[in-house]
Design a protein around this motif. Structure first.
Motif, PDB file in Angstrom:
ATOM      1  N   UNK A  61       0.826  -1.229   0.027  1.00  0.00           N
ATOM      2  CA  UNK A  61      -0.235  -0.097  -0.066  1.00  0.00           C
ATOM      3  C   UNK A  61       0.631   1.303   0.200  1.00  0.00           C
ATOM      4  N   UNK A  62       1.758   1.475  -0.483  1.00  0.00           N
ATOM      5  CA  UNK A  62       2.696   2.728  -0.990  1.00  0.00           C
ATOM      6  C   UNK A  62       2.367   3.474  -2.718  1.00  0.00           C
ATOM      7  N   UNK A  63       2.153   4.520  -2.524  1.00  0.00           N
ATOM      8  CA  UNK A  63       1.549   5.033  -3.652  1.00  0.00           C
ATOM      9  C   UNK A  63       3.086   5.250  -4.834  1.00  0.00           C
ATOM     10  N   UNK A  64       3.541   4.685  -5.545  1.00  0.00           N
ATOM     11  CA  UNK A  64       4.805   4.553  -6.890  1.00  0.00           C
ATOM     12  C   UNK A  64       4.678   5.875  -7.226  1.00  0.00           C
ATOM     13  N   UNK A  65       3.418   6.978  -7.258  1.00  0.00           N
ATOM     14  CA  UNK A  65       3.349   7.627  -7.861  1.00  0.00           C
ATOM     15  C   UNK A  65       4.147   7.700 -10.071  1.00  0.00           C
ATOM     16  N   UNK A  66       3.413   6.713 -10.155  1.00  0.00           N
ATOM     17  CA  UNK A  66       3.372   6.873 -11.299  1.00  0.00           C
ATOM     18  C   UNK A  66       2.172   6.724 -11.935  1.00  0.00           C
ATOM     19  N   UNK A  67       1.613   6.046 -13.414  1.00  0.00           N
ATOM     20  CA  UNK A  67       0.226   6.447 -13.689  1.00  0.00           C
ATOM     21  C   UNK A  67      -0.488   5.185 -13.504  1.00  0.00           C
ATOM     22  N   UNK A  68      -1.758   5.781 -12.988  1.00  0.00           N
ATOM     23  CA  UNK A  68      -2.529   4.751 -12.442  1.00  0.00           C
ATOM     24  C   UNK A  68      -2.426   3.502 -13.165  1.00  0.00           C
ATOM     25  N   UNK A 105       8.456 -11.183  -1.710  1.00  0.00           N
ATOM     26  CA  UNK A 105       8.305 -10.498  -2.740  1.00  0.00           C
ATOM     27  C   UNK A 105       7.698  -9.187  -2.668  1.00  0.00           C
ATOM     28  N   UNK A 106       7.771  -7.763  -3.426  1.00  0.00           N
ATOM     29  CA  UNK A 106       7.024  -6.741  -3.952  1.00  0.00           C
ATOM     30  C   UNK A 106       6.857  -6.031  -5.490  1.00  0.00           C
ATOM     31  N   UNK A 107       6.198  -5.693  -5.811  1.00  0.00           N
ATOM     32  CA  UNK A 107       6.585  -5.213  -7.485  1.00  0.00           C
ATOM     33  C   UNK A 107       5.520  -3.978  -6.968  1.00  0.00           C
ATOM     34  N   UNK A 108       5.809  -2.840  -6.602  1.00  0.00           N
ATOM     35  CA  UNK A 108       5.059  -1.868  -6.870  1.00  0.00           C
ATOM     36  C   UNK A 108       4.333  -0.919  -7.815  1.00  0.00           C
ATOM     37  N   UNK A 116      11.638   7.699  -3.319  1.00  0.00           N
ATOM     38  CA  UNK A 116      10.664   7.359  -2.039  1.00  0.00           C
ATOM     39  C   UNK A 116       9.250   6.661  -2.168  1.00  0.00           C
ATOM     40  N   UNK A 117       9.189   6.540  -3.008  1.00  0.00           N
ATOM     41  CA  UNK A 117       8.259   5.179  -3.130  1.00  0.00           C
ATOM     42  C   UNK A 117       8.782   4.126  -2.779  1.00  0.00           C
ATOM     43  N   UNK A 118      10.091   3.484  -2.816  1.00  0.00           N
ATOM     44  CA  UNK A 118      10.581   2.273  -3.166  1.00  0.00           C
ATOM     45  C   UNK A 118      11.334   2.384  -1.732  1.00  0.00           C
ATOM     46  N   UNK A 119      12.173   3.203  -1.517  1.00  0.00           N
ATOM     47  CA  UNK A 119      12.432   3.462   0.651  1.00  0.00           C
ATOM     48  C   UNK A 119      10.900   2.956   1.131  1.00  0.00           C
ATOM     49  N   UNK A 120      10.065   3.945   1.467  1.00  0.00           N
ATOM     50  CA  UNK A 120       8.669   3.285   1.642  1.00  0.00           C
ATOM     51  C   UNK A 120       8.293   2.209   2.044  1.00  0.00           C
ATOM     52  N   UNK A 157      14.382   9.140 -14.604  1.00  0.00           N
ATOM     53  CA  UNK A 157      14.753   8.365 -13.922  1.00  0.00           C
ATOM     54  C   UNK A 157      15.720   8.033 -12.946  1.00  0.00           C
ATOM     55  N   UNK A 158      15.396   7.618 -12.182  1.00  0.00           N
ATOM     56  CA  UNK A 158      16.183   7.240 -10.447  1.00  0.00           C
ATOM     57  C   UNK A 158      17.874   6.537 -10.762  1.00  0.00           C
TER      58      UNK A 158
END
Length: 195
Positions: A61-68, A105-108, A116-120, A157-158
């Motif tokens: 439940x982390x907002x990746x700040x990308x296209x919905x 495993x995660x894939x946000x 920030x989203x990766x860190x969170x 990109x990061x």
């Protein structure tokens, strides 16, 4: 010619035939998406008289700040196990006769261009890993998925060294093996990706 022991089977809607084939090949792990999938995998492994190595794709439940349309780590996303449900599902899997719990495993999301989203998400996941260990479930690996954005037009990109520093900082002193799913970042090359 690839080494099946380096393969993680991540997909929604895995069929029993696919499960049997990959179990027979001796893959590293299945990223399980739901309780129903876990039950099917346990049954298939039982018929084959083996144990299926599993991790759960947990939705942090982390907002990746990308296209919905390509955000997959929010509570309302249809992917993965709800974060709040994960401890009970891990406990259930640990009691199953034909399942061996290996990881998380995660894939946000995809095309993520902020750190920030990766860190969170990673902080939340490591807290869950520690809570599972306290309950007697020790995980061998953590799969941080993918989603690192690339430059198509004017995206910024990061940089890979920044991502690596964050991971190194958060995993310092830990013993879990790290897995990544670089996807388009590796396919498109680091030069085009701004790293």
């Amino acid at each position: 010619g690839g080494d099946p022991r380096k393969v993680v089977f991540s997909a929604v809607g895995k069929t029993e035939a696919e499960m049997a084939q990959t179990l027979a090949a001796g893959i590293l792990c299945f990223n399980v998406e739901s309780a129903d999938e876990l039950d099917r995998l346990d049954a298939v492994a039982g018929r084959l008289r083996t144990r299926a190595p599993v991790s759960f794709r947990v939705n942090p439940d982390v907002d990746p700040k990308t296209h919905p349309y390509i955000a997959t780590g929010l509570k309302e996303s249809k992917f993965g196990v709800a974060f709040a449900d994960a401890p009970a599902l891990y406990a259930r899997a640990a009691r199953m006769p034909n399942v061996a719990v290996h990881g998380l495993d995660i894939h946000i999301g995809s095309q993520i261009v902020e750190l920030g989203p990766f860190r969170e998400a990673t902080i939340k996941v490591l807290d869950l890993v520690d809570r599972l260990r306290a309950s007697g479930i020790t995980l061998a690996h953590v799969d941080l998925g993918g989603g690192l954005g690339i430059r198509y037009r004017d995206e910024d990109p990061v940089p890979l060294p920044d991502f690596a520093r964050m991971v190194r900082e958060l995993f310092r002193g830990r013993h879990e093996q790290l897995l990544f799913e670089p996807g388009r970042r590796i396919l498109c090359g680091t030069a085009a990706a701004g790293g």
